[in-house]
Design an enzyme around this catalytic site. Structure first.
Site, PDB file in Angstrom:
ATOM      1  N   ASP A 284       0.884  -1.158  -0.049  1.00 28.06           N
ATOM      2  CA  ASP A 284       0.002  -0.003  -0.141  1.00 28.06           C
ATOM      3  C   ASP A 284       0.707   1.294  -0.023  1.00 28.06           C
ATOM      4  O   ASP A 284       2.182   1.158   0.267  1.00 28.06           O
ATOM      5  CB  ASP A 284      -1.063   0.078   1.184  1.00 28.06           C
ATOM      6  CG  ASP A 284      -0.133   0.080   2.437  1.00 28.06           C
ATOM      7  OD1 ASP A 284       1.026   0.232   2.554  1.00 28.06           O
ATOM      8  OD2 ASP A 284      -1.107  -0.377   3.621  1.00 28.06           O
TER       9      ASP A 284
ATOM     10  N   ASP B 188      -7.556  -7.971   0.386  1.00 36.36           N
ATOM     11  CA  ASP B 188      -6.452  -8.289   1.642  1.00 36.36           C
ATOM     12  C   ASP B 188      -7.234  -7.959   2.921  1.00 36.36           C
ATOM     13  O   ASP B 188      -8.178  -7.039   2.614  1.00 36.36           O
ATOM     14  CB  ASP B 188      -5.375  -7.075   1.331  1.00 36.36           C
ATOM     15  CG  ASP B 188      -5.553  -5.785   1.682  1.00 36.36           C
ATOM     16  OD1 ASP B 188      -6.252  -5.116   1.078  1.00 36.36           O
ATOM     17  OD2 ASP B 188      -5.406  -5.698   2.924  1.00 36.36           O
TER      18      ASP B 188
ATOM     19  N   CYS C  50     -11.482 -30.376   6.243  1.00 40.33           N
ATOM     20  CA  CYS C  50     -10.656 -29.056   6.027  1.00 40.33           C
ATOM     21  C   CYS C  50      -9.243 -29.981   5.924  1.00 40.33           C
ATOM     22  O   CYS C  50      -8.860 -30.598   6.685  1.00 40.33           O
ATOM     23  CB  CYS C  50     -10.419 -28.035   6.863  1.00 40.33           C
ATOM     24  SG  CYS C  50      -9.169 -27.064   6.928  1.00 40.33           S
TER      25      CYS C  50
ATOM     26  N   CYS D  92      -6.258 -28.108   5.912  1.00 41.35           N
ATOM     27  CA  CYS D  92      -5.055 -27.608   6.549  1.00 41.35           C
ATOM     28  C   CYS D  92      -4.516 -28.454   7.625  1.00 41.35           C
ATOM     29  O   CYS D  92      -5.162 -29.234   8.143  1.00 41.35           O
ATOM     30  CB  CYS D  92      -5.518 -26.342   7.116  1.00 41.35           C
ATOM     31  SG  CYS D  92      -6.201 -26.462   8.748  1.00 41.35           S
TER      32      CYS D  92
ATOM     33  N   CYS E 214      -6.189 -28.737  10.921  1.00 34.43           N
ATOM     34  CA  CYS E 214      -7.276 -29.556  10.981  1.00 34.43           C
ATOM     35  C   CYS E 214      -6.846 -31.265  10.772  1.00 34.43           C
ATOM     36  O   CYS E 214      -7.382 -32.088  11.494  1.00 34.43           O
ATOM     37  CB  CYS E 214      -8.373 -29.299  10.178  1.00 34.43           C
ATOM     38  SG  CYS E 214      -9.184 -27.660  10.430  1.00 34.43           S
TER      39      CYS E 214
ATOM     40  N   HIS F 245      -5.203 -21.952   9.846  1.00 32.61           N
ATOM     41  CA  HIS F 245      -6.533 -22.663   9.403  1.00 32.61           C
ATOM     42  C   HIS F 245      -7.203 -21.597   8.599  1.00 32.61           C
ATOM     43  O   HIS F 245      -7.666 -21.571   7.688  1.00 32.61           O
ATOM     44  CB  HIS F 245      -7.165 -23.280  10.635  1.00 32.61           C
ATOM     45  CG  HIS F 245      -8.620 -23.469  10.189  1.00 32.61           C
ATOM     46  ND1 HIS F 245      -9.086 -24.358   9.440  1.00 32.61           N
ATOM     47  CD2 HIS F 245      -9.750 -22.487  10.291  1.00 32.61           C
ATOM     48  CE1 HIS F 245     -10.487 -24.248   9.258  1.00 32.61           C
ATOM     49  NE2 HIS F 245     -10.792 -23.225   9.683  1.00 32.61           N
TER      50      HIS F 245
END
Lengths: 385, 385
Positions: A93, A275, A313, A315, A318, A344
């Protein structure tokens, strides 16, 4: 040229599109979510973990890096990519948002903005040209123009004047870039520059400004001044008003938001990039995202819960840990707890974008969006910051 | 039987030995360092990272787990291994040390110790038998007897009485285990039980107690009551006095210490196992271990430093990040900073043990020890806790 934005598929029932943006440090598949690396680190996560999460691009906050460690340090290390050991694309930014929300004693003039930083109160001055120089020094793949982000609510008169000044600042940023592209400043040449549409909550201003910014001809366009405390309806309108003015062959980025349903709604309104600090910030408070809404793992109901944060999930958190164990870690203030929820939550956001891309390709995005939004309950008051 | 302690090599010039201890959850190569997982997590580190560091065994703190999340929770999850997803060996302390250093309103009787925990003041009572039951419930691979750890300094009379009581408690722990082994309580049968030698800083007490504890015939022996604030010289003596009484075919564990040179000195005095919070605790303060001593990465001298924490170190932090970047993270209070130092420090300790094992095998341990200790400068005041 590196700077291409290739449209791969568009949805018939909404404005959603599946595209691919090519930057100096690699490809970004859109719709894309960018984890936020405020101080040269996505909070709690290593660059290796970001890669394992299939993160394609992160966001760096110019203001925070300007204040600490400072530009001399990052220059010494050869730019932000080298400094933090992240070899993928980085969007920076301009620093404007933080100057207007964090810094003290701001004085805005046509020339730029003078401020005292929030850490040690040191004075500094940033102009549109300096914002470009800083982002070039950071080695940004996608740079943003310097804009004034007005608060919500905001008087029409102030918003109108601010928006006009932001347009003049946008023009100066573009002129700086063209000068530096001509003189073969390699870093400036390699970077993509996005204009930002402002206009607060006023339809007329948003539309006028979108046209004015597009007339300047940027590589991409962002919708700014959203997610500043306004109702969700106003956020959606800001995008809806600007979108018809934006060229279809350029990426559209909605800055600083939002919840999972908001992201899908905005994709359906033609937005390509996002974002947001929610997945990392809420994780530190024990809050995890699921397809049916957020859950706070501090709650006593999870003490004996052997399930993962979300069934099926993929990830790491998980696959390997239970809600009960993560709850214990959060209650005991063990760092591993917030790490596991952060992983996660980032996976959840990144995977949601992956799913959105697939659904757009299949032509089923709109059904997916409707079903997801209908199934997602906002149990906790989630503040979009 | 699982419980074997196989001597693979001994040093001719010191009492150092290279051995292999086999436990229910796998093999432990000694000399071994055990990272401390106080609250069911080695602070800042995931089980996957522990495996990548080649950690063979971790320590769990019975007292902390007893207080939070509580035994009902860990029982519900099927023991500590399942709860925290760590499939390697776990040594648990008996909880005694923390009861005597953290808990409030302790009342010690021959029967056991009554206390109020440090979190919510709830009353509890732990006897030698209860300490065994708790460690069995946790699923400990190596359990420790309940002992009273007297403070430093301590009057002879108190130390003598306490040591005698600890010996009676040790006997009760052993009897509990034999009863449970006979009734085929699988978890008790699988676990290894260590006796603990106490005796404060008194040669006579240390020697008498070593003999008394060895007479009871445990699977292994620990030196307790060290690293409680006494001078390093006293710590070394405590081990030196006890060591000749300990059987060579059983492992020897020096509890709760120490600095890298101390570990090598104690290996040279016949110690096989160590646990210490220094690598994780100092990391959170920005302190990293190197072969020439500790460095504090908060120091301004590291701002522009492009080197890794230690040249030629094979850890992930040193392969991927500079001192300057890690310093920035620590100063900015970014969690990744303490994570990276923690990973390095644990690698440093584990690698030091790996090196010690190799040097013992090669017959060059004593030269290595001398050279390492001579080259290691204690720049910071390192408190062994």
């Amino acid at each position: 040229m590196l700077k291409t934005f290739e449209l791969l598929a568009t949805d018939r029932h909404s404005k959603a599109r599946r595209a691919r943006l090519t930057s100096a440090h690699g490809v970004i598949d859109t719709p894309a979510f960018m984890p936020v690396g405020t101080q040269g680190s996505v909070k709690g996560v290593s660059p290796r973990e970001l890669r394992e999460l299939n993160t394609q691009i992160i966001l760096g906050n110019t203001y925070h890096l300007f204040v600490r460690p400072g530009l001399d340090v990052i220059k010494h290390f050869g730019g932000l990519h080298n400094f933090m050991n992240w070899n993928g694309p980085i969007l920076t930014d301009s620093g404007g948002y933080q100057i207007f929300s964090l810094a003290k004693l701001r004085k805005i003039t046509e020339d730029g903005v003078e401020f005292q930083n929030h850490l040690d109160g040191a004075r500094a001055f940033i102009s549109p040209e300096i914002a470009m120089e800083i982002q070039t020094l950071l080695g940004s793949d996608i740079a943003m123009i310097l804009d004034e982000c007005v608060p919500y609510p905001c008087e029409y008169e102030y918003a109108a004047q601010s928006t006009e000044m932001t347009t003049r600042w946008a023009k100066r940023c573009l002129e700086w870039k063209r000068r530096n592209d001509e003189t073969a400043n390699q870093r400036a040449t390699d970077s993509i520059l996005f204009g930002i549409v402002q206009g607060a909550t006023f339809e007329e201003l948003r539309k006028e400004n979108a046209q004015a910014i597009v007339d300047l001809d940027f590589d991409g366009y962002a919708i700014g001044g959203v997610s500043v405390g306004e109702p969700e309806e106003e956020m959606m309108k800001a995008v809806e008003w600007a979108e018809p003015f934006l060229p279809v062959n350029k990426p559209c980025y909605a800055m600083g938001l939002g919840t999972p349903p908001q992201l899908l709604e905005l994709i359906g309104r033609g937005t390509d990039m996002f974002d947001c600090v929610l997945p990392t910030r809420l994780a530190r408070n024990g809050t995890a995202f699921t397809t049916t809404g957020t859950i706070n793992l501090k709650n006593a109901e999870f003490i004996l819960n052997k399930n993962p944060i979300e069934e099926n999930c993929a990830c790491e958190s998980c696959r390997e840990f239970s809600r009960g164990y993560i709850r214990h870690l959060i209650k005991a203030e063990e760092i591993l707890g917030l790490r596991l929820i952060t992983l996660h939550n980032l996976h959840f956001y990144l995977n949601l974008m992956d799913r959105a891309r697939t659904e757009i390709e299949k032509g089923t995005f709109n059904q997916f969006r409707k079903a997801f939004v209908a199934g997602y309950k906002t149990r906790d008051a989630v503040t979009v910051e």
